[in-house]
Design a protein around this motif. Structure first.
Motif, PDB file in Angstrom:
ATOM      1  N   ARG A   4      27.248 -27.557 -13.321  1.00 25.15           N
ATOM      2  CA  ARG A   4      26.839 -28.961 -13.393  1.00 25.15           C
ATOM      3  C   ARG A   4      25.830 -29.268 -14.497  1.00 25.15           C
ATOM      4  NH1 ARG A   4      27.300 -31.652  -8.547  1.00 25.15           N
ATOM      5  NH2 ARG A   4      26.986 -33.517  -9.840  1.00 25.15           N
ATOM      6  N   LYS A  33      21.284 -32.659 -20.003  1.00 28.74           N
ATOM      7  CA  LYS A  33      20.796 -33.035 -18.675  1.00 28.74           C
ATOM      8  C   LYS A  33      19.410 -32.453 -18.421  1.00 28.74           C
ATOM      9  CE  LYS A  33      25.343 -33.775 -16.631  1.00 28.74           C
ATOM     10  NZ  LYS A  33      26.378 -33.263 -15.697  1.00 28.74           N
ATOM     11  N   VAL A  69      25.656 -46.726 -10.980  1.00 26.35           N
ATOM     12  CA  VAL A  69      25.000 -45.568 -10.363  1.00 26.35           C
ATOM     13  C   VAL A  69      25.479 -45.237  -8.953  1.00 26.35           C
ATOM     14  CG1 VAL A  69      22.910 -45.897 -11.737  1.00 26.35           C
ATOM     15  CG2 VAL A  69      23.077 -46.996  -9.497  1.00 26.35           C
ATOM     16  N   GLU A 116      28.008 -43.826  -7.770  1.00 29.75           N
ATOM     17  CA  GLU A 116      28.632 -42.513  -7.590  1.00 29.75           C
ATOM     18  C   GLU A 116      27.627 -41.435  -7.219  1.00 29.75           C
ATOM     19  OE1 GLU A 116      29.750 -40.273 -11.270  1.00 29.75           O
ATOM     20  OE2 GLU A 116      29.325 -42.202 -12.233  1.00 29.75           O
ATOM     21  N   HIS A 117      26.345 -41.710  -7.429  1.00 30.63           N
ATOM     22  CA  HIS A 117      25.320 -40.698  -7.190  1.00 30.63           C
ATOM     23  C   HIS A 117      24.711 -40.783  -5.800  1.00 30.63           C
ATOM     24  CE1 HIS A 117      25.696 -39.655 -11.363  1.00 30.63           C
ATOM     25  NE2 HIS A 117      25.477 -40.912 -11.711  1.00 30.63           N
ATOM     26  N   ALA A 127      22.183 -33.242  -6.065  1.00 31.35           N
ATOM     27  CA  ALA A 127      21.475 -33.942  -7.131  1.00 31.35           C
ATOM     28  C   ALA A 127      20.592 -32.981  -7.893  1.00 31.35           C
ATOM     29  CB  ALA A 127      20.641 -35.092  -6.554  1.00 31.35           C
ATOM     30  N   GLN A 133      19.333 -38.286  -4.847  1.00 32.38           N
ATOM     31  CA  GLN A 133      20.374 -39.091  -5.475  1.00 32.38           C
ATOM     32  C   GLN A 133      19.824 -39.901  -6.642  1.00 32.38           C
ATOM     33  OE1 GLN A 133      21.837 -41.254  -2.092  1.00 32.38           O
ATOM     34  NE2 GLN A 133      23.196 -39.594  -1.458  1.00 32.38           N
ATOM     35  N   GLU A 147      19.635 -37.611  -9.579  1.00 31.91           N
ATOM     36  CA  GLU A 147      20.935 -37.351 -10.201  1.00 31.91           C
ATOM     37  C   GLU A 147      21.346 -38.518 -11.081  1.00 31.91           C
ATOM     38  OE1 GLU A 147      25.609 -36.751  -8.966  1.00 31.91           O
ATOM     39  OE2 GLU A 147      24.058 -35.989  -7.610  1.00 31.91           O
ATOM     40  N   ALA A 148      21.094 -39.727 -10.616  1.00 33.49           N
ATOM     41  CA  ALA A 148      21.418 -40.900 -11.435  1.00 33.49           C
ATOM     42  C   ALA A 148      20.629 -40.878 -12.735  1.00 33.49           C
ATOM     43  CB  ALA A 148      21.125 -42.186 -10.652  1.00 33.49           C
ATOM     44  N   CYS A 185      21.948 -38.027 -15.155  1.00 33.65           N
ATOM     45  CA  CYS A 185      23.306 -38.252 -15.647  1.00 33.65           C
ATOM     46  C   CYS A 185      23.455 -39.544 -16.450  1.00 33.65           C
ATOM     47  CB  CYS A 185      24.292 -38.276 -14.479  1.00 33.65           C
ATOM     48  SG  CYS A 185      24.475 -36.695 -13.622  1.00 33.65           S
ATOM     49  N   LYS A 186      22.581 -40.537 -16.200  1.00 33.86           N
ATOM     50  CA  LYS A 186      22.801 -41.841 -16.816  1.00 33.86           C
ATOM     51  C   LYS A 186      21.718 -42.255 -17.813  1.00 33.86           C
ATOM     52  CE  LYS A 186      26.631 -42.392 -14.750  1.00 33.86           C
ATOM     53  NZ  LYS A 186      26.837 -43.138 -13.513  1.00 33.86           N
TER      54      LYS A 186
END
Length: 255
Positions: free
Chosen positions: A69, A74, A188, A190-191, A218, A227, A230-231, A234-235
């Motif tokens: 992952r 990241k 967001v 999906e997280h 996450a 969560q 993780e957002a 990833c974003k």
């Protein structure tokens, strides 16, 4: 050249080197004092608990990574919350390890306690100072020293105020002016499960807050904060309608 002249030349060179070294030491000390003052001002006049302000080790060793992952970008997104990143190297001889070189010792000292022991995609991070003073540039290193995504090149004191352990709420800025709350959810969701979100303007610029409900797989999972982390990882810096989204952890308890 006569022996005495050679001795005199060597003495002159040694004196010049000593003066240069002393000047470099003064510059480093001055830089560290300026950073310490900025950090102290950002945290209300004092350093956070456990931060001494005297660390000069810039390189961090991160272990127990989830290789399915994670990647260098990241890792950059989460560690760059605490300081500028010079370079990152995933260690091929230790596949679940990485080295991260921060901009200076203060920033490394912030990152280590705030991220030590957190969950990263289902695995608990081991975050410590490395015995290596820096990462040698090479084919396996990713360079970030000139990245415009480094947060601390401008408004350092402001960015130090955002330094905290991961929270369940993220703050998004540099958003398109026509963005809606529905757009934020689509970006967001999906997280994790979203409890609440709000789009608002500051000085005519759109910003948003998003609050997540429960933890999951996450990058950083402090109970309900996973969560949101993780957002962020990833974003952050993702292009959206011509804008690069900026994401930080918010220290607000509720929207």
């Amino acid at each position: 050249m006569p022996y005495k002249a050679i001795v005199g030349l060597i003495g002159t060179l040694m004196e010049q080197n000593a003066q240069a070294f002393n000047q470099i030491s003064k510059n480093i000390a001055s830089h560290m004092m300026a950073n310490a003052a900025a950090i102290a001002a950002a945290f209300g006049g004092g350093l956070p608990p456990g931060i001494t302000g005297t660390n000069d080790r810039c390189t961090i060793l991160v272990a127990n990574l989830n290789l399915d992952r994670i990647d260098e970008d990241k890792l950059f997104n989460v560690f760059a919350i605490y300081g500028n990143i010079v370079r990152i190297k995933l260690l091929r001889n230790k596949p679940d390890h990485a080295l991260i070189q921060m901009g200076d010792g203060f920033q490394a000292e912030l990152a280590v306690p705030f991220l030590k022991g957190v969950m990263l995609f289902g695995k608990r991070l081991e975050v410590n100072f490395s015995k290596h003073p820096n990462i040698t540039q090479g084919a396996e290193t990713h360079e970030y020293v000139n990245s415009n995504l480094n947060r601390f090149n401008r408004n350092a004191a402001k960015n130090y105020r955002y330094c905290c352990s991961p929270t369940k709420m993220i703050h998004l800025s540099t958003l398109p002016q026509d963005i809606t709350e529905e757009d934020i959810v689509s970006l967001v969701e999906e997280h994790g499960t979203i409890v609440n979100n709000k789009v608002f303007e500051v000085n005519g610029k759109k910003q948003a807050l998003v609050q997540f409900e429960t933890e999951g797989q996450a990058i950083v999972q402090f109970e309900t904060e996973g969560q949101a982390a993780e957002a962020l990882v990833c974003k952050h810096a993702r292009p959206l309608s011509g804008s690069a989204i900026r994401i930080s952890f918010s220290q607000l308890q509720n929207i």
